[in-house]
Every structure is written in C-alpha cells, then in structure tokens.
Write an enzyme that holds these catalytic residues in place. Structure first.
Site, PDB file in Angstrom:
ATOM      1  N   GLU A 159       4.696   5.913  -3.996  1.00 24.18           N
ATOM      2  CA  GLU A 159       4.781   6.198  -2.561  1.00 24.18           C
ATOM      3  C   GLU A 159       4.564   7.675  -2.229  1.00 24.18           C
ATOM      4  O   GLU A 159       5.407   8.322  -1.587  1.00 24.18           O
ATOM      5  CB  GLU A 159       6.110   5.688  -2.012  1.00 24.18           C
ATOM      6  CG  GLU A 159       6.238   4.174  -2.146  1.00 24.18           C
ATOM      7  CD  GLU A 159       7.461   3.593  -1.451  1.00 24.18           C
ATOM      8  OE1 GLU A 159       8.322   4.356  -0.988  1.00 24.18           O
ATOM      9  OE2 GLU A 159       7.535   2.346  -1.365  1.00 24.18           O
ATOM     10  N   GLU A 276       5.852  -3.393  -5.276  1.00 24.36           N
ATOM     11  CA  GLU A 276       7.206  -3.596  -4.739  1.00 24.36           C
ATOM     12  C   GLU A 276       7.091  -4.469  -3.499  1.00 24.36           C
ATOM     13  O   GLU A 276       6.216  -4.234  -2.662  1.00 24.36           O
ATOM     14  CB  GLU A 276       7.881  -2.285  -4.319  1.00 24.36           C
ATOM     15  CG  GLU A 276       8.244  -1.323  -5.424  1.00 24.36           C
ATOM     16  CD  GLU A 276       8.930  -0.073  -4.877  1.00 24.36           C
ATOM     17  OE1 GLU A 276       9.494  -0.145  -3.753  1.00 24.36           O
ATOM     18  OE2 GLU A 276       8.883   0.963  -5.543  1.00 24.36           O
TER      19      GLU A 276
END
Length: 516
Positions: A159, A276
């Site tokens: 991220e 995820e």
C-alpha cells in the site's frame, strides 16, 4: 419458486479463493498458537500461499550491518526466516513474498507503522536494498531449490499509496523502488515472478502511472496486485472500532476494476492478485467475528475467481498485533480463527467451500451448486445480506432447488446439512451470552469450542426422475452446506428398525394371546 439446477456442468470451480491467505507479521509465526492455528486451517481448508508483512523488518533480523574490529560489511542472518519458511512449507503452504518493511539500518528515515514499528521509509541506498533482496532470494534457492522458489510470487511493498505505509505516499519514490527491486529479482533468475503495486482500495489513479512507467522503462511485471475492503471511516471506541459497510458485491466490483483500467496497456491480461480483502480494514472491528461476515463473503468466494487469479482473506488467524496485543479473546480481529483456534463463522464458510465439488452446475445470488467425480452434489447457500444503507436482513430466507442426483436407477439420496448463523456454529454469540469474558477459563473455552461447531442434520429424500427437491429455510445471516449423495441401499430384507426396542414384536405376541 423452484430453481431447476442443470445436470450438465456449466464451468469448473476456480480455486482462486484459496490460492492465498493473509497472516500477521512474519515474526509471529514463531509462536505456538500461530502454528497450531495454521495446522487447523491447512487441515480443513488447505490454502496454497500465505502473505504477510515484516519479512525484512528488524524483528526477523535478516539485515545485519557491522563495523567492528577492523571489519565492515553486512551479514544476512536467516535464523528466524528459516524457521518461518520451514514451518510454512511443512504445512503445505508456500510464501507469497511481500518485500517489506525497511530494516532500520537501511532506512532513510524514522517513520514507522503499527505497534510493532515497521519502518516505512525508502532505502537510503538502493544498491544495498537490491543486495538485500537478492540475498534473501539466493538463500531461499539454496535452501529450497530453484523450482520451488519460482512458485513464490514476489510483491514489492504494501500500500505505497497511503502515507501510513510509504513516507509521503510518494509515487515517484515507489516507482524507483519497484524498478530497482524488479531488476534485482530478475538478475537472480529470470523466471522468478515479481509484481505490484499492492495498492489499497480507492487508489485507482495509481494504475495509469504505474503502467506507463513500467512500459516506458521496460521494467518487468509478471502480475499486478491490489487490495479490497468495503468499510468506511473508523468510529473509535476504547479497544475497538465500528464502521459503515458498503454492499458486499462492492468487493466484486473492486476485483473487476483494475482489468478495465489496464486495458490497452502492457499490463493487460497479466495475472491479478487481490493480496488483501475483507469487510473492514481494521483489526479491532467486531464484524469479523460475526455470522454476517460469512454471509457477506459467500457470493465473493462463489464468483471472485471469474475476476482475479487469487483473492487473499486478511487473515487466517487472530495472532496479530498491528494495534498492540489484543485485550480480549474476541476483539474484532481479522482472523477466520480466533485465539486458541476458536472457529469463527467465516472459517466455516471456507471449510464448506473446501468440501465443494469441482464441476459447477449452477450459481445464483444465494447459492452455488457443484458436483464431484463420485456423483456427490454439494449446495452452498446463504442469506443475501446488504451493507449499512440497505434494509436489515429478515429472520429467515427460503430457497427451493431441484437438484440432479445420480441416474434413473437411484431411488433415494442422503442429505447431510451443516449450518452457521447468528446462533449456530457461532462462538462469538456464545461468548456474548457468557458475558464477554476477556480471558475465558478452561471451562469457558470448552463451551466456546462446542458452540463453534456448525449445526448438523441428516436425512434422506426420494429421488424422482433423477432429481431431488430441496427446500431450505435459512436463519438470519446463515451460510449452509448441503451434501447430497446417491443412496445404493444395502439393507438386508430381514431388518426392521421398528423392532429395535421390541415393541412391534410385543404387540404381535399380545394379539396372538388374545386370539388363543
């Protein structure tokens, strides 16, 4: 209304739903509770890969520079990493290697994330970073073999579009890191698989620059990766969080988006991995512990494989410490297993999926029907649920199916049903009834384990014209698995179950006595 399930397979059931699962930081794999939980997950579900943060963080201890007694250099220590990887492979699960976070001795700054302080700054020396990446991969190849390591996807960071995970969320700095890392990986072996950018939801503006950069500079990309969640901003309470939730099908929309955005670029058609996904991105949101979590994700597991090559549930167990050590056995943790291997409803959803057949006969908004090579038909059914702004779910949901079973010669079918809902197969519900004990006693833990077992029922149904009429009533937030097997009756003609207690025989004797 009855849905008639076709007899001919419509597709093969994708295993994208279990190609990867998430985990807490890798150092936690040294704990017994972690390994016990992984053993349960692998025995009852069987994931292919596992992905988590912290491979390169200080608490795994790989990067060890030294300057002493006239000697200066860097030692790469794999004492902990070997234990983690050995244990994973011994349980039949391979790493999905996330390269992060930054070793403090290599970091350009001091910004960290999480209670355990993973450093999220770029490397102060990209050549030293590349050497670290290559040392890890070469050690793995020496230890496990090249063909094995070629099956481990290598993902660059986590991220980077968020300031919490990458200093300043600098796209320029990430693209440089990606280029250096991809080159280092391919220098070790051209067939190692490398990809990224592992962006969070709501970062679609990163796709075009990433695609343009790797094409312009001819940077290797073997797969693309990203994350998907449906929750809104956090509403904090002490040791917990509440959040709004979008409709569960929003996850499928997120799965589909990158392929559309990358159409016409060099990245079009590459494998896509959701590394995820879940409802909430918080490790302290109680939604993770509920039956709603399972019902909301059932259609995602049913359909997600049509959109991506893998989607990794975050995470397999609650041995997880991003927001400090959990204060209670149930605390809204990400895991499908709680501490002490307490099975949550979402664990059972995955375990049900693991028992499905390979041929898809039918899919609907509230069911998936499959058949295996032995003729067993499996029905996964769920109550459709909405998000925060949708109407509340009813107390029951009806489903009627006409299911093909065996051939014309089959007269009966056995029906085995397993169910989880707000009351059955629900340790979280039982825990609330116990008064939410933060540290359950041994007896309370036994009760919670008993409460976590799905409700079971067994019956048999008449087969007419090669079909069974299946009428299912599902409770609120229920996910149910029905396994239907053709019965080949081997009951001897002299057996009479009505006589097991001798009552039928006694009545016959009484009647004989009256006549005499």
């Amino acid at each position: 209304m009855t849905t008639v399930v076709p007899d001919a397979p419509a597709a093969t059931l994708s295993d994208a739903w279990r190609r990867c699962v998430g985990t807490g930081r890798l150092n936690l794999a040294l704990r017994q509770d972690y390994q016990d939980s992984l053993a349960v997950v692998q025995r009852e579900i069987g994931f292919r890969h596992v992905r988590g943060h912290g491979l390169l963080s200080d608490d795994v201890g790989i990067h060890r520079p030294y300057d002493a007694a006239g000697h200066r250099g860097t030692r790469y220590a794999f004492t902990y990493a070997d234990q983690v990887l050995d244990a994973w492979l011994a349980q039949g699960i391979r790493p999905f290697l996330e390269l992060g976070f930054m070793p403090s001795a290599l970091a350009s700054g001091e910004q960290t994330v999480f209670w355990w302080k993973g450093n999220v700054t770029p490397p102060r020396d990209h050549r030293e970073w590349a050497a670290l990446v290559q040392a890890v991969l070469r050690h793995a190849i020496d230890r496990y073999g090249l063909e094995e390591v070629r099956r481990w996807p290598v993902e660059v960071w986590n991220e980077p579009n968020l300031v919490q995970f990458w200093e300043g969320a600098s796209q320029e700095a990430y693209l440089r890191l990606y280029e250096v890392t991809a080159a280092a990986v391919k220098e070790v072996d051209a067939d190692l698989q490398v990809g990224g950018p592992a962006i969070s939801p709501g970062a679609d503006e990163w796709w075009a620059p990433f695609a343009e950069f790797v094409e312009r500079r001819d940077v290797p990309v073997d797969f693309v990766s990203f994350h998907a969640y449906t929750s809104g901003p956090a509403q904090h309470v002490p040791f917990g969080t509440y959040q709004t939730l979008r409709h569960p099908r929003n996850l499928l929309d997120q799965f589909a988006a990158p392929a559309k955005l990358l159409a016409g670029t060099r990245l079009e058609g590459l494998p896509a991995h959701v590394t995820e996904f879940s409802t909430s991105y918080r490790p302290d949101n109680p939604v993770h512990d509920t039956a709603y979590q399972a019902a909301s994700l059932a259609p995602v597991l049913s359909e997600g494989g049509d959109l991506v090559d893998s989607f990794s549930y975050w995470t397999f167990c609650d041995v997880f410490e991003e927001e400090n050590v959990p204060t209670s056995v149930f605390h809204g943790g990400f895991g499908m297993l709680g501490h002490r291997q307490l099975r949550k409803p979402v664990f059972h959803l995955y375990a049900f999926m693991a028992r499905m057949g390979g041929d898809v006969l039918h899919r609907g908004l509230d069911h998936l029907v499959t058949r295996d090579g032995g003729g067993r038909v499996t029905v996964l059914a769920w109550q459709p649920v909405g998000g925060t702004d949708d109407a509340s779910e009813a107390d029951r949901h009806e489903l009627r199916l006409s299911v093909p079973v065996g051939g014309a010669a089959v007269r009966r079918a056995s029906v085995h049903r397993s169910r989880v809902n707000d009351d059955e197969g629900n340790a979280f519900s039982a825990w609330r009834h116990l008064g939410r004990p933060a540290s359950p006693t041994a007896r309370q833990l036994d009760l919670l384990h008993e409460a976590s077992v799905p409700g079971r029922s067994h019956t048999s149904l008449e087969v007419s014209g090669g079909r069974v009429d299946l009428a299912l009533t599902l409770a609120r937030h229920e996910v149910t698995l029905v396994e239907i097997d053709p019965v080949h009756d081997e009951t001897p003609s002299w057996l009479d179950d009505a006589r097991i207690l001798g009552r039928e025989h006694s009545r016959e004797q009484d009647r004989a006595g009256e006549v005499s």
